[in-house]
Write a protein that holds these residues in place. Structure first.
Motif: not given
Length: 882
Positions: A413-435
């Protein structure tokens, strides 16, 4: 942070301030020697004289009688003007303080002299680039400097410098062969910019959406700033014919442009320059044509596309090296630009022995024994400070990529800026692979494969380039065309990859560490053979092929029946009547100009026979009919061609098409759409060519097992479409497919492509019936096409809600409403854009219509207001047009 690190930005700012003074560049220019000259000291008088000389004012020759001439008086006036006010002295003082100039002698003494330092010469070199001191530039140099400024680059890479000086103003066909990440695209843009300035329309052709996206991201603003219109053509957004007709530069996928070219679309006829990125796609990946791969070879499509371009369009190709380049060069009548110097990563072979792992460099200069049994773990022990390195692991399948990503997330595992990830990668019920991607990203590890939507892949690739994501597990899809700031590439040759891996593919994978990054940081490639085979019984046999085997020459595949039909359609569209011999000759003229046709005479004989059989078959099927003036297309077939239905597919499905009625059920329409090849090419694959195609290509028919499998999978695809138009959630549809076909991964992008293909086919059949003046049936089919496109029930088939463009929280620009958002609006009484705009207008009530809409529509309040604004803009634009 140390004290020295804190001071560095302060020092840099002071140095930049010194260079910003009025006479800084002039003083450094006067003090700087010519190349190879000794650095000299200069007095104040010499410096002043030198500065005046730079602006064209030379000291006049003194007369012997000692009387000042007018020229001398004028010159003295210029000197006084220059040194008055103290600006010149102040600038010199700052240059001395900054370390750019060395003062020799006592301060404030007239005999004090000055000498430029090494830092001063480096600063002057940078200023020359930034300010473009050279005024005798060639066209190619001016274009290069425009791009340098826009890209904020200080200087060209060595290979790019060589190109500018050796190739010059490109006005012929050219092949650019350079390693990944060495600046090929930049050179192509120089050529494009020169062509645009000459008034030529250009197209940049790529094999992948990711490449299109990267090029648009990097260069669209530049060309628009310079006044050129740029259009992207790859199915990611609708592009009108009007936009294409007026575009100066089109960025397109091979197949999209080929389709338009075969249709003789107006916008394709005056393209003067075509850049073809990844010309190595001309090499067929199919060893032997069979019923299972017939029509899937994109090398053939590219070969035909270049053949269509060659007579009237200048061609620039971009690629790494490949075997027998001279054959392609001769075919294209192209000059080759291929810098000799190449930078390559360190290569290592990883072998598992009884209780340990042996890691050996490809040149046998370095061998290490590591006491673990897991080769991947051994590699991470071999890497110095792996926590500081960016790592790409390449595997053969999507399932393996996701599984390995989960393993890496748990164990590395590595450290990562999750705030930036949340603002960049769209996830919802229609995106199981992205989830699932989001889950591994939470531990600093990503997977990358074709099941992720293009938007998600684009966002992920940006995070990789920004070094936010430092560990990636990918299928070979990420290895095409784009370079990343990677330190380590690990290739796990598993059962799925072992039969597809070649030296060319290996170089493509290793090339993801771009040459520019390699030159500055270095890089390593580790090769791990997980599943030996008859082809590669051990790692050494694999390494021998991948590291040392000569590069393959490019050999495209055979023209397949549906592509041949498209070539025929192109010829048929030019006139009403056709002589069979001339028709065959015109098609063969295109095939003969292909790379395959130029060097393979047996192929030409075979293709000639196949085209003859194809024309006779069309006559037998009453599609081509005889007349005293020659052959002509039947009325129905002519309409099919006009609406872009392939004639083979039209013949195979016309009985079903002609049985359609306005009352035809959803089942009838789904049965029709599944008779076409495009939906069958989507996972789970159900491709089954027609009997005529099988016979024409001379391949064996499918096995009973395969035919049965196709039947089972088609029933699954039927259920997918039925669930989709009845608004079943995407995650449930995908789960259903996984349960029925557990060994085949299907993700949201597969579903989206599948329904888009199906919608497009029904739309074509709708246009077919519109041309036959059967408006009611055409409208029924139009509604069903909309349902397939958006995944909605019959009550939303005619809604215009999907014409709205609302802001996207995850990417630049706008998006359409999701089907869930449209359903919420419809269930709250807003079924059209006009109802959104007008329903809540009530002057007797307090507040605005927008506020009342946001309260009544069922959507989130802020999002609802965005929807209302979009509806107002759309409604006004429609009224202005009307």
């Amino acid at each position: 942070m140390s004290k020295g690190q804190v001071r560095t930005p302060v020092v840099l700012r002071e140095k930049l301030k010194a260079l910003g003074n009025r006479y800084a560049a002039d003083i450094l220019t006067v003090l700087s020697p010519q190349t190879a000259d000794v650095v000299s000291t200069y007095s104040w008088e010499e410096i002043v004289d030198g500065i005046l000389s730079l602006i064209g004012v030379s000291r006049p020759i003194e007369k012997e009688e000692g009387l000042r001439t007018q020229a001398e008086a004028d010159y003295e006036g210029q000197r006084k003007k220059l040194i008055s006010g103290g600006t010149l002295y102040e600038t010199m003082s700052k240059l001395v303080s900054a370390g750019f100039v060395l003062a020799v002698g006592e301060k404030k003494k007239k005999k004090r002299s000055f000498m430029i330092t090494r830092d001063g010469r480096l600063a002057l070199a940078a200023l020359h680039i930034l300010h473009e001191i050279t005024d005798d530039d060639t066209e190619v140099q001016r274009a290069a400097k425009t791009l340098l400024r826009f890209k904020n680059f200080i200087q060209l890479l060595p290979a790019q410098e060589k190109f500018i000086h050796e190739v010059g103003d490109v006005r012929e066909n050219l092949m650019i062969q350079m390693p990944p990440g060495s600046g090929k695209t930049f050179l192509a843009m120089i050529v494009i910019l020169m062509a645009l300035k000459r008034g030529e329309r250009c197209i940049y052709l790529t094999p992948y959406i990711s490449l299109n996206r990267q090029i648009m991201d990097e260069y669209e603003n530049l060309f628009r700033t310079l006044g050129y219109s740029v259009i992207r053509l790859d199915g990611m957004r609708r592009v009108s014919k009007e936009e294409l007709n007026h575009a100066d530069l089109i960025i397109a996928i091979f197949e999209n442009f080929l389709t338009s070219k075969l249709r003789n679309d107006k916008w394709t006829k005056d393209i003067r320059l075509a850049v073809i990125d990844e010309i190595t796609e001309l090499n067929s990946s199919i060893d032997e044509v069979s019923v299972y791969n017939l029509g899937s070879d994109r090398s053939t499509r590219l070969d035909v596309l270049i053949s269509l371009l060659r007579p009237n369009t200048r061609i620039i190709t971009l690629s790494s090296r490949f075997g027998h380049t001279e054959m392609v060069s001769k075919w294209l009548d192209a000059r080759i630009f291929r810098p000799e110097a190449r930078i390559t990563p360190d290569e290592y072979i990883v072998e598992t022995e009884r209780k340990h792992v042996r890691i050996c460099s490809s040149d046998n200069s370095h061998t290490v024994i590591i006491d673990v049994q897991d080769p991947l773990e051994a590699v991470f022990r071999h890497i110095e400070s792996p926590e500081k390195k960016s790592v790409l692991i390449v595997v053969g399948t999507r399932v393996r990529a996701e599984g390995m990503a989960r393993y890496m997330a748990e164990n590395h595992a590595r450290q990562i800026n999750m705030k930036l990830v949340r603002n960049t990668i769209e996830t919802n019920d229609d995106t199981p692979a992205a989830n699932r991607l989001f889950e591994t990203l939470s531990k600093g590890v990503a997977f990358h494969h074709a099941g992720l939507t293009p938007d998600v892949r684009g966002s992920l690739e940006r995070l990789i380039r920004q070094r936010v994501v430092r560990t990636v597990v990918s299928t070979t899809g990420i290895t095409a065309g784009i370079s990343f700031p990677l330190d380590i590439v690990i290739i796990l040759v598993d059962g799925a990859l072992i039969n597809r891996i070649t030296r060319s593919k290996y170089l493509q994978i290793a090339g993801r560490i771009g040459e520019y990054y390699l030159a500055s940081r270095g890089g390593r490639v580790y090769l791990i053979l997980e599943e030996p085979s008859e082809r590669f019984p051990n790692t050494k046999s694999l390494a021998k092929v991948l590291f040392k085997q000569p590069l393959q020459s490019l050999k495209p595949g055979d023209v397949y029946p549906q592509l041949a039909i498209s070539l025929l359609n192109r010829c048929l569209s030019k006139s009403r009547f056709h002589d069979p011999t001339k028709l065959k000759s015109e098609i063969m003229d295109v095939i003969s100009r292909t790379l395959r046709g130029t060097y393979d005479k047996e192929y030409i004989k075979r293709a000639t026979q196949q085209i003859s059989k194809l024309i006779k078959w069309l006559q037998k099927k009453d599609v081509l009919q005889p007349d005293g003036k020659g052959l002509y297309l039947s009325k129905d077939a002519r309409i099919a061609v006009k609406v872009d239905i392939n004639l083979i597919e039209y013949i195979e499905s016309r009985d079903v098409i002609h049985e359609l009625q306005e009352s035809s059920s959803d089942d009838d329409l789904i049965y029709l759409v599944l008779k076409f090849s495009q939906p069958q090419s989507i996972r789970p694959r159900t491709t089954l060519p027609s009997q005529f195609e099988i016979e024409l290509m001379g391949v064996d028919g499918p096995s009973d097992r395969y035919v049965n499998m196709v039947g089972v999978r088609n029933r699954i695809k039927y259920q997918v479409l039925l669930d989709w138009i009845n608004e079943r959630p995407i995650k449930d549809i995908i789960a259903m497919v996984h349960n029925q076909v557990p060994n085949v991964a299907i993700d949201e992008r597969d579903l989206r492509m599948f329904v888009d293909f199906c919608s497009d086919i029904i739309q074509k059949v709708s246009l077919y019936y519109l041309a036959l003046k059967e408006e009611a049936l055409s409208e029924r089919l139009e509604r069903f096409s909309n349902r397939l496109k958006y995944g909605v029930k019959e009550d939303l088939a005619n809604t215009d809600l999907f014409n709205l463009r609302v802001p996207s929280a995850f990417r630049e620009g706008a998006r359409i409403l999701s089907r869930e958002e449209a359903r919420i609006l419809a269930d709250h009484g807003y079924r059209t854009i006009e109802e959104i705009v007008r329903r809540d207008i009530d002057h007797t009530k307090p507040g605005t219509a927008r506020t009342r809409f946001a309260k009544n529509c069922g959507l989130d309040n802020n999002f609802a207001k965005s929807v209302y604004r979009s509806a107002i803009e759309y409604y006004r634009s429609r009224r202005e047009i009307d």
